[in-house]
Design an enzyme around this catalytic site. Structure first.
Site, PDB file in Angstrom:
ATOM      1  N   VAL A  67     -31.902 -14.956 -37.107  1.00  0.00           N
ATOM      2  CA  VAL A  67     -32.735 -14.069 -37.292  1.00  0.00           C
ATOM      3  C   VAL A  67     -33.961 -13.218 -36.381  1.00  0.00           C
ATOM      4  O   VAL A  67     -33.277 -13.795 -35.109  1.00  0.00           O
ATOM      5  CB  VAL A  67     -34.092 -14.486 -38.118  1.00  0.00           C
ATOM      6  CG1 VAL A  67     -35.250 -13.319 -38.897  1.00  0.00           C
ATOM      7  CG2 VAL A  67     -33.709 -15.215 -39.501  1.00  0.00           C
ATOM      8  N   LYS A  76     -32.225 -10.152 -40.444  1.00  0.00           N
ATOM      9  CA  LYS A  76     -31.118 -11.800 -40.687  1.00  0.00           C
ATOM     10  C   LYS A  76     -29.346 -11.311 -40.688  1.00  0.00           C
ATOM     11  O   LYS A  76     -29.043 -11.217 -41.866  1.00  0.00           O
ATOM     12  CB  LYS A  76     -31.380 -12.917 -42.359  1.00  0.00           C
ATOM     13  CG  LYS A  76     -30.713 -14.140 -42.469  1.00  0.00           C
ATOM     14  CD  LYS A  76     -31.014 -14.988 -43.370  1.00  0.00           C
ATOM     15  CE  LYS A  76     -32.428 -15.152 -43.629  1.00  0.00           C
ATOM     16  NZ  LYS A  76     -32.737 -16.169 -44.565  1.00  0.00           N
ATOM     17  N   GLY A 108     -31.491 -19.383 -38.885  1.00  0.00           N
ATOM     18  CA  GLY A 108     -32.409 -19.401 -40.693  1.00  0.00           C
ATOM     19  C   GLY A 108     -31.259 -20.494 -41.361  1.00  0.00           C
ATOM     20  O   GLY A 108     -30.524 -20.856 -40.077  1.00  0.00           O
ATOM     21  N   GLY A 109     -31.215 -20.606 -42.243  1.00  0.00           N
ATOM     22  CA  GLY A 109     -29.967 -21.802 -42.615  1.00  0.00           C
ATOM     23  C   GLY A 109     -28.755 -21.174 -42.699  1.00  0.00           C
ATOM     24  O   GLY A 109     -27.953 -22.508 -42.867  1.00  0.00           O
ATOM     25  N   ASP A 113     -36.395 -25.287 -51.381  1.00  0.00           N
ATOM     26  CA  ASP A 113     -37.199 -25.683 -49.770  1.00  0.00           C
ATOM     27  C   ASP A 113     -37.883 -24.731 -49.586  1.00  0.00           C
ATOM     28  O   ASP A 113     -38.194 -24.352 -48.291  1.00  0.00           O
ATOM     29  CB  ASP A 113     -35.922 -24.735 -49.331  1.00  0.00           C
ATOM     30  CG  ASP A 113     -35.251 -24.955 -47.491  1.00  0.00           C
ATOM     31  OD1 ASP A 113     -36.581 -26.272 -47.226  1.00  0.00           O
ATOM     32  OD2 ASP A 113     -34.752 -24.019 -46.837  1.00  0.00           O
TER      33      ASP A 113
END
Length: 336
Positions: free
Chosen positions: A34, A50, A29-30, A136
């Site tokens: 995950v 996460k 992820g950002g 986002d």
């Protein structure tokens, strides 16, 4: 500037915080990876965890936790737990067994107008409940639950029990809608995904409003209808230039109602877009064949509370005026 990586490597079968067994890695992820996991004491419970991997992204990680802690909505991914594993913060999220909208589009290519509008209606409901500007929005951040059909992912307009449900995820870049709130990012940083960024977000991530999310929703609608986003290029800066300068090519034979929605969501000037998410949901719901959306249950403005407090003080003073005058008179005459 190099990112401070926490150097955490987790593999299938390992435990996270002694409570969650890793089934597989779902992706990155950002601000971390995950994992699909199973609870040790509840083998029937699968979750998505996460794990923060870049120390520089800790503010983003905390922002997502704060937002998810404050929201309970059928169209926002639920935060189930949180903790620390070997000094690495983690968030335990509900596992969405249908993957993401990206995977759905990869399999289907395009969606029908009714299906596409239904997907966006669900996303809008999640965004309205979050009371944030997401910043986002993209297919990867709209997660899908399969529903009860048992036959792949079936989008049944208006039905999230038997049909698939869509939920908004990854609020790491989200900010409060109140412009006085401290921004998470600095001017000049590219925060977001260029394919889905509004013209104003391309210029300055910090000062965007709900209208920026509305633009991103328009890009998503365009992609669901036609199989590709309205603007693309070989690099991020050329894509952003197109968002700022080029007009989207909307087919002339498209349903006029869809043309209106696309024109209003993808307008270059934020003031020419929908004034609110509710107004957008209203038009999307009409195309999808749904009823009138519920209005926001917003808190009363502060001026109402101030007016009530002022009135209460005035009434109290009026009722006690004679007693106050009597006490002052005794004090002045020295008889009190």
């Amino acid at each position: 500037m190099a990112r401070a990586t926490l150097q955490l490597k987790l593999n299938k079968g390992q435990l996270i915080d002694g409570r969650y067994v890793i089934i597989k890695k779902l992706g990155e992820g950002g601000c971390g990876s995950v994992y699909r996991c199973r609870h040790v004491q509840r083998p029937d419970l699968e979750v998505a965890i996460k794990v923060l991997e870049n120390a520089a992204d800790l503010p983003r990680f905390k922002r997502e936790q704060k937002v998810l802690n404050s929201v309970r909505n059928a169209h926002v991914v639920r935060l189930l737990d949180h903790g620390t594993h070997d000094r690495h913060p983690y968030l335990v999220l509900e596992f969405m067994d249908g993957g993401s909208l990206r995977e759905l589009l990869n399999n289907r290519g395009r969606l029908s107008p009714e299906e596409a509008c239904w997907v966006l209606v669900q996303a809008v409901r999640g965004l309205r409940a979050s009371r944030t500007v997401h910043r986002d929005l993209k297919p990867e951040n709209l997660l899908v639950g399969r529903g009860r059909t048992g036959k792949g992912i079936a989008l049944m307009v208006g039905d999230t029990r038997k049909g698939a449900v869509v939920k908004v995820a990854d609020f790491g870049l989200a900010k409060q809608r109140d412009p006085s709130q401290t921004a998470l990012t600095n001017t000049g940083q590219i925060m977001g995904t260029p394919l889905y960024m509004s013209p104003e977000q391309c210029r300055n991530t910090r000062d965007v409003t709900t209208q920026s999310d509305i633009y991103a929703l328009g890009v998503l609608l365009f992609e669901m209808l036609f199989g590709n986003p309205p603007f693309d290029a070989d690099n991020a800066y050329d894509i952003m230039a197109k968002h700022c300068n080029d007009e989207p090519k909307i087919p002339r034979n498209l349903d006029p109602r869809l043309r209106t929605v696309l024109a209003r969501t993808l307008a270059k000037n934020p003031k020419e877009r929908y004034r609110s998410l509710l107004a957008l949901e209203r038009d999307l719901a009409a195309i999808a064949g749904l009823g009138e959306p519920e209005a926001d249950r917003s808190k009363a403005p502060m001026w109402i509370f101030l007016a009530i407090a002022t009135a209460a003080l005035a009434a109290t003073g009026w009722l006690l005026r004679e007693r106050v005058v009597e006490l002052l008179s005794h004090w002045w005459n020295g008889t009190g």
